[in-house]
Design an enzyme around this catalytic site. Structure first.
Site, short mmCIF file in Angstrom:
data_model
loop_
_atom_site.label_atom_id
_atom_site.label_comp_id
_atom_site.label_asym_id
_atom_site.label_seq_id
_atom_site.Cartn_x
_atom_site.Cartn_y
_atom_site.Cartn_z
N ALA A 79 -28.93 18.25 -12.03
CA ALA A 79 -30.11 18.93 -11.51
C ALA A 79 -30.52 18.38 -10.14
O ALA A 79 -31.57 18.75 -9.63
CB ALA A 79 -31.27 18.80 -12.49
N HIS A 80 -29.70 17.50 -9.58
CA HIS A 80 -30.01 16.91 -8.27
C HIS A 80 -28.84 17.18 -7.33
O HIS A 80 -27.69 16.89 -7.67
CB HIS A 80 -30.21 15.39 -8.38
N GLN A 81 -29.13 17.71 -6.17
CA GLN A 81 -28.09 17.98 -5.17
C GLN A 81 -28.52 17.38 -3.83
O GLN A 81 -29.66 17.57 -3.42
CB GLN A 81 -27.86 19.49 -5.01
N LEU A 122 -24.18 14.97 -6.63
CA LEU A 122 -24.83 15.76 -7.67
C LEU A 122 -25.50 14.95 -8.79
O LEU A 122 -26.09 15.53 -9.69
CB LEU A 122 -23.82 16.72 -8.31
#
Length: 744
Positions: A675-677, A501
């Protein structure tokens, strides 16, 4: 409002708005009493004035209360709509307890006692001062943490609703007081007025059962109505679930290769002229779960795009190529030659050119000025961050959609290419499951995928869609691809695991308006135009320091709440409070096997890297001239900088660490952001190492592919848009070649 925007993004509400939360009047009274504590009405003399702002606006903000309609009802709506079942139960139990005298005594102790009959008050009958003391105690309580989570959640929702709500003029009464302005009267004559995807898009929200077949047929699809099975059967070559950085690229590549492509997108289609830049409706329409998506332990708040263009429509434009060291790791340690191949390097260049990446910035915004100045004063390296926009792009609101159309997401690039080659995009349509059957062609894979079943979110379309294809691609992101695959019957052990994440913690610094060196406000200018890498002694990157988009609702929910007066004083400093984010490449990982149920655990190295990044961010803010700095730790950790010595700075920094979340048995905690997965259906050399092979094909089902961030073997460590698009480009090229061979 002063300009036109899409009705779904206008924020206008009906005068007779109905609520479906189902809370009783007693529960709602308890909730309103809590909201009043989080945002209490105060006499104006209790807050420091701001002479540069209208007195009427300040007075209104002083008097504003979280108990005022419609805040409690809207908070209740979010609780019921967005939380997992156990979260709803927890909060309703707490509210029920607070609505009774016995329950209030259990949760509030002696603070609810009175010297007069009836001697025990329920929560709403307690004085505001005593209610505030109750919440201050619970925010520090490390024994009954579920109750603490309930109160923290309600605080989050209350402030979120308050700063997102709009009056009849499309404005929030608090904005003027906190010096926040949405440019809703700007000239939009130069904004692109046409809809680039118009020729190939079918928007189910405008369709019914009587019109949908004709609309699909007009786009060149073969559609038959099967009333017995209650489905519309659609035949095409490739169906892709999702239109973001993975799906958009795959659609363009495969359509350009001559395949008839259908893209299924859960979200709606908006163009630059549709965007309002308003937080509330933008979160609701452009983000997964309306922008309210916590991990199960409430430690992290997750942002994920959910619209045509996916994350590329709402991200912050940062374009960073996959680090060479990471490509070597994936190609070597993970034994995946793709990432060490010329094809991958070429793909990055192709992606770079297609989305119009520029490497300079003509004018930096307030927060990036602070980052650059602080690094310069400390003798630290600071890098310019390329963006998929022009060099003149000065938009601080791209997280709500790029109003001037400068940013080049997949909705204005790859998907346009796909439409121009005959692709069709079906919006407002949610994939339910893949159609899997036993394989009888001697393949090592036990199943074969022949398409998928999807359902329109518009109740006027009652029949489902059965899409029959040669190849099926899941590109709905690392949070949704695993649940879709699992619900379809796939059982590979890696599906839903290895979720990374890029956890984020933030440091802040206040720069009064009297500091004329830094121009503008924290919500103005390009969001990420500069970055600093925090490296170890052996030159390993430990953390990346960048700047965030931080509009009022986001600011308010992450800021530590200490008291009502402290919070309102803080919000008056909002526009000149700079934030620096610390992003790490997480070695720890999480899991997502059921939609909306997301877990993640940091390992020890992650926490050390976050600590190093957070401390460095604070040094940068101090060096840039902040008058006070701090973190988002629940105790309001901060330092007054005027006249401070270096020794005192270091003593303060030694108290800074990456705290646990609110569910952990600790007094002081933090809420993280992400905000990154990525990584939740990772690529592997065999089924024991990953969920898909090096071509993105499922190890279990022939003809089923994954083409999004979930295939990445590990965390990237930098903003991943270029990595995702480049990987999707390579995988879709291979899929196109495979389909060509099948047809020859």
């Amino acid at each position: 409002m002063g300009r036109n925007c899409h009705p779904l993004l206008s924020g206008r509400r009906s005068k007779a708005e109905k609520y479906n939360h189902g809370l009783s009047s007693a529960e709602l009274l308890a909730l309103a009493s809590l909201c009043e504590v989080f945002l209490p009405p105060l006499p104006s003399v209790s807050l420091e004035g701001k002479e540069d702002r209208p007195g009427q606006a300040l007075e209104s903000f002083y008097k504003a209360s979280g108990a005022q309609a419609p805040v409690p009802d809207k908070v209740a709506e979010i609780v019921v709509k967005r939380l997992l079942t156990e979260g709803v139960i927890l909060i309703r139990v707490v509210l029920l307890m607070l609505s009774t005298k016995l329950g209030t005594l259990m949760l509030c102790g002696s603070l609810c006692l009175s010297g007069k009959w009836p001697y025990i008050n329920n929560f709403s009958s307690m004085s505001l001062e005593k209610r505030e003391k109750v919440l201050q105690k619970w925010f520090k309580n490390w024994i009954f943490t579920p109750v603490r989570i309930a109160f923290v959640t309600l605080k989050t929702f209350c402030l979120f609703v308050f700063f997102c709500q709009l009056d009849e003029n499309g404005k929030n009464p608090a904005w003027e007081a906190i010096d926040y302005h949405v440019k809703n009267d700007e000239d939009v004559s130069e904004v692109q007025q046409e809809r680039p995807l118009e020729n190939g898009i079918v928007e189910t929200m405008y369709e019914t059962d009587s019109t949908i077949v004709q609309s699909l047929t007009q786009k060149g699809l073969q559609v038959t109505k099967d009333s017995k099975q209650n489905v519309y059967k659609i035949k095409c070559d490739v169906v892709i679930v999702g239109s973001g950085c993975g799906g958009g690229v795959a659609a363009a590549v495969l359509a350009s290769a001559g395949q008839k492509v259908v893209v299924i997108e859960k979200g709606n289609y908006f163009t630059s002229k549709d965007y309002s830049l308003l937080e509330g409706p933008s979160f609701e329409q452009l983000y997964e779960s309306g922008g309210i998506l916590p991990t199960t332990d409430a430690r992290m708040m997750i942002l994920a795009g959910s619209t045509v263009g996916g994350g590329s429509a709402v991200n912050w434009s940062a374009c960073i190529k996959t680090p060479k060291s990471l490509l070597q790791e994936w190609a070597g340690d993970y034994k995946l030659p793709l990432f060490g191949s010329p094809d991958y390097l070429s793909a990055m260049d192709i992606v770079w050119e297609r989305i119009g990446v520029t490497e300079n910035c003509v004018q930096e915004g307030f927060q990036n000025q602070v980052l650059r100045k602080g690094c310069k004063n400390l003798g630290l390296d600071v890098e310019r961050i390329p963006r998929n926009s022009s060099e003149n792009h000065y938009c601080g609101s791209c997280g709500h959609g790029c109003k001037n159309g400068d940013k080049k997401g997949t909705d204005s690039t790859w998907l346009v290419d796909a439409i121009n080659h005959g692709a069709v995009i079906l919006t407002g349509c949610k994939a339910e499951r893949f159609i899997l059957e036993k394989s009888d062609n001697g393949s090592t894979r036990t199943m074969k995928c022949s398409g998928m079943i999807a359902k329109a979110l518009n109740n006027d379309i009652r029949m489902k869609f059965q899409i029959e294809t040669k190849a099926t691609i899941s590109a709905c992101g690392a949070l949704l691809t695993p649940p879709l695959m699992i619900s379809s019957g796939l059982k590979n052990q890696h599906i839903g695991k290895n979720l990374h994440l890029h956890p984020v913690l933030m440091a802040w610094g206040y720069f009064p308006d009297s500091n004329l060196e830094f121009k503008g406000k924290n919500y103005e200018g390009g969001i990420i135009t500069s970055a600093h890498k925090v490296v170890s002694r052996d030159s390993e990157v430990r953390a990346l320091i960048e700047t965030p988009e931080f509009s009022p609702a986001k600011f308010s929910v992450l800021w530590p709440w200490l008291s009502g007066i402290d919070f309102k004083q803080t919000m008056l400093k909002y526009s000149r409070t700079a934030h620096l984010i610390t992003i790490i490449r997480d070695r720890g990982s999480g899991e997502v096997k059921v939609e909306g149920r997301i877990s993640h655990k940091l390992d020890q190295l992650d926490q050390e890297n976050l600590k190093a990044g957070l401390r460095q961010a604070l040094r940068i803010l101090i060096a840039a001239g902040a008058v006070e700095v701090g973190t988002h730790r629940s105790d309001g950790q901060q330092l007054k900088c005027e006249g401070i010595t270096q020794k005192e700075v270091e003593q303060f920094l030694n108290t800074v660490y990456a705290a646990e979340g609110p569910k952990s048995p600790v007094e002081n905690w933090m809420v993280y952001a992400t905000a990154h997965q990525m990584g939740s259906c990772r690529m592997g050399v065999n089924e024991k190492e990953g969920a898909v092979d090096e071509n993105g094909q499922s190890w279990e089902a022939e003809g089923l592919y994954v083409c999004d961030a979930s295939v990445l073997p590990s965390a990237v460590g930098v903003n991943p848009m270029i990595t995702i698009q480049s990987t999707a480009y390579c995988l879709s090229k291979r899929i196109a070649e495979s389909l060509r061979e099948q047809s020859s």
